[in-house]
Structures are given as structure tokens and as C-alpha cells.
Design an enzyme around this catalytic site. Structure first.
Site, PDB file in Angstrom:
ATOM      1  N   CYS A  24      -1.153   3.855  -6.254  1.00  0.00           N
ATOM      2  CA  CYS A  24      -1.990   3.156  -5.267  1.00  0.00           C
ATOM      3  C   CYS A  24      -2.208   1.749  -5.814  1.00  0.00           C
ATOM      4  O   CYS A  24      -2.532   1.589  -6.999  1.00  0.00           O
ATOM      5  CB  CYS A  24      -3.328   3.893  -5.119  1.00  0.00           C
ATOM      6  SG  CYS A  24      -4.595   2.964  -4.221  1.00  0.00           S
TER       7      CYS A  24
ATOM      8  N   CYS B 114       0.858  -1.182   0.000  1.00  0.00           N
ATOM      9  CA  CYS B 114       0.000   0.000   0.000  1.00  0.00           C
ATOM     10  C   CYS B 114       0.895   1.234   0.000  1.00  0.00           C
ATOM     11  O   CYS B 114       1.739   1.399   0.892  1.00  0.00           O
ATOM     12  CB  CYS B 114      -0.865  -0.038   1.261  1.00  0.00           C
ATOM     13  SG  CYS B 114      -1.804   1.472   1.543  1.00  0.00           S
TER      14      CYS B 114
HETATM   15  N1  DGL Z   1      -3.879   0.385  -1.700  1.00  0.00           N
HETATM   16  C1  DGL Z   1      -3.757   1.644  -1.024  1.00  0.00           C
HETATM   17  C2  DGL Z   1      -2.580   2.430  -1.635  1.00  0.00           C
HETATM   18  O1  DGL Z   1      -1.761   1.846  -2.334  1.00  0.00           O
HETATM   19  C3  DGL Z   1      -5.121   2.243  -0.951  1.00  0.00           C
HETATM   20  C4  DGL Z   1      -5.261   3.611  -0.369  1.00  0.00           C
HETATM   21  C5  DGL Z   1      -6.392   3.810   0.617  1.00  0.00           C
HETATM   22  O2  DGL Z   1      -6.784   2.870   1.313  1.00  0.00           O
HETATM   23  O3  DGL Z   1      -6.814   4.969   0.702  1.00  0.00           O
HETATM   24  O4  DGL Z   1      -2.405   3.617  -1.418  1.00  0.00           O
END
Ligand code: DGL
Length: 241
Positions: free
Chosen positions: A178, A73
Site C-alpha cells: 500500500c 494505489c
Molecule cells: N494507497 C492505497 C493503497 O496503496 C491506500 C488504500 C486505502 O485507501 O484503503 O492501497
């Protein structure tokens, strides 16, 4: 458990995009994946809130004695991984960061946009990356709602993207900042093609490489640009050197 697993963590399904690539290259490893959909989105949390959340999950994951924790993430990595590493000095972590180094190395003059959350954009780490790689032609497009929309399979995704991307005509490179966005790559490509970007960079390949070399499978290198669908259907996408 027969062997210590590689643990993945994200605010939902986003990190599966990375897990799939890594699993394809390292099929004999054990994996655990913590999908924290309950706390999605991370991008609108404060640094302190997110630290508490990730800290709690790291403690959970440690009960499985992982050989490595992958913070799959961008938001959690850029906002709190530094502090988490300070707290858990003996645990190896690999994080996910927007691919600004790739822009610096390969597309320094291309008009670039990074699709990312507000949390990522305003994190100290992201600012550090911008300073380090001097990404002069790069702009961030804040798409805070998108990760949740992907989690919920919202029918509004295309409309939302069109509106967000409309001001960026002439973009040449789009960075997916993301991990969730890998799942709407087709939509981004489709809308992007009308704005004229000719590149979409997938940071899960970079991360995949980092994990593969950490595990020590140095004869395997993720060099090709592959689609997630290819990985899902297990088509032959890599070569052993
Ligand atoms: N998968 C997360 C990222 O790479 C999601 C972001 C979120 O939960 O706002 O930033």
C-alpha cells in the site's frame, strides 16, 4: 498549461511517496496529484463502488490532458484498473501492485509478509499475481485501518502495527502493499527489527522505473534503495548512465 502533465491518483497522500521519487528523476515534467482523502479508505469499498470513484476521477483528470495516469494505489490498481483500462483504451495508465515478482525473482525461499488492504488481498488481480509467481512462503497481513490512520496521523499506529505483526516472528521480507505505508517505514522497520525481518521492499522504486522508461528517459535508472526523506531533502540519490 505548458506541457501535458503526468497525473497521479490515490486515496489521499499515499501516492506522494511515488510522486516524490518520480519527480526527482524527471524534474522537468509537469505533475498533477489527485488526493481523494474524502473517499479514504479504498480498501473497504466494493469493486463496484471503487470503480465508480476511480472512473469519476479519471474523467476529472482527463480535463488536464495528461500524457499518463499513474494509479498510485495498490487497492485501486488490483481491484479496478483492469476495468478502467477497458473503458479508456486510448489512455496510458500505470498501476501499482504488491511486489510479488520481486519476491519470486530474488527471495523465493524467504519468509515473506505482504502488508495490504482487504480489497487488495481479495482482488482477482492479486490472486493472479500469487498464482503467477507461486509465492509459497508469502502471507498477507490485512491492515485495513492503517491507510486511514496514516492520513490522520494517528498516535495509535505503533500499537496497531505491533499487534498486527506480533504473529509473524521470523519474517525475513516485508512487502509494503500500500503506497501509504511508505510514510511509516521507520515504524515498520523499528517494530520489524524486533521480529527479525531483514528486508523491507519498496514498490515505489519499481513503479518509478516503469514511469521513467515510459516517459522515455532511458538514461536514468532508479537502482538504489532510497529513503523518502532523502528524496524530500533532494540529496543526490541517482546516477545518470
Ligand atoms: N494507497 C492505497 C493503497 O496503496 C491506500 C488504500 C486505502 O485507501 O484503503 O492501497
Amino acid at each position: 498549461m505548458k506541457e501535458r502533465p503526468i497525473a497521479f491518483l490515490d486515496s489521499g497522500i499515499g501516492g506522494v511517496s511515488i510522486l516524490k521519487v518520480v519527480k526527482h528523476y524527471l524534474p522537468n515534467e509537469n505533475y498533477i496529484y489527485l488526493a481523494d482523502a474524502k473517499n479514504n479508505p479504498y480498501g473497504t469499498k466494493t469493486k463496484e463502488e471503487l470503480f465508480q470513484i476511480i472512473d469519476h476521477h479519471v474523467q476529472d483528470l482527463l480535463t488536464y490532458h495528461p500524457k499518463l495516469i499513474v494509479v498510485a494505489c495498490n487497492t485501486a490498481t488490483t481491484m479496478v484498473l483492469g476495468k478502467i483500462r477497458e473503458k479508456y483504451k486510448n489512455i496510458p495508465f500505470i498501476g501499482t501492485e504488491p511486489a510479488l515478482k520481486v519476491i519470486h525473482d530474488h527471495y523465493p525461499d524467504s519468509k515473506t509478509i505482504v502488508l495490504a488492504t482487504k480489497g487488495t488481498e481479495y482482488s482477482e488481480r492479486f490472486q493472479e499475481l500469487c498464482n503467477l509467481y507461486q509465492t509459497k512462503n508469502t502471507q498477507v497481513v490485512e491492515v485495513d485501518e492503517l491507510a486511514s490512520m496514516i492520513e490522520q496521523n494517528s498516535p495509535q499506529i505503533e500499537e496497531y502495527l505491533k499487534e498486527k505483526l506480533a504473529p509473524f516472528k521470523g519474517t525475513e521480507v516485508v512487502v509494503l502493499g500500500c503506497t501509504h505505508f511508505a510514510f511509516i517505514e521507520k515504524e515498520i522497520k523499528y517494530i520489524g527489527s524486533q521480529l527479525s525481518p531483514h528486508w523491507i521492499y519498496k514498490n515505489f522504486h519499481i513503479l518509478g522505473d516503469a514511469i521513467v522508461s515510459f516517459i522515455g528517459e532511458m538514461d536514468v535508472k532508479i537502482t538504489e534503495m532510497v529513503d523518502i526523506e532523502d528524496v524530500i531533502t533532494d540529496s543526490p540519490i541517482y546516477s545518470k548512465k
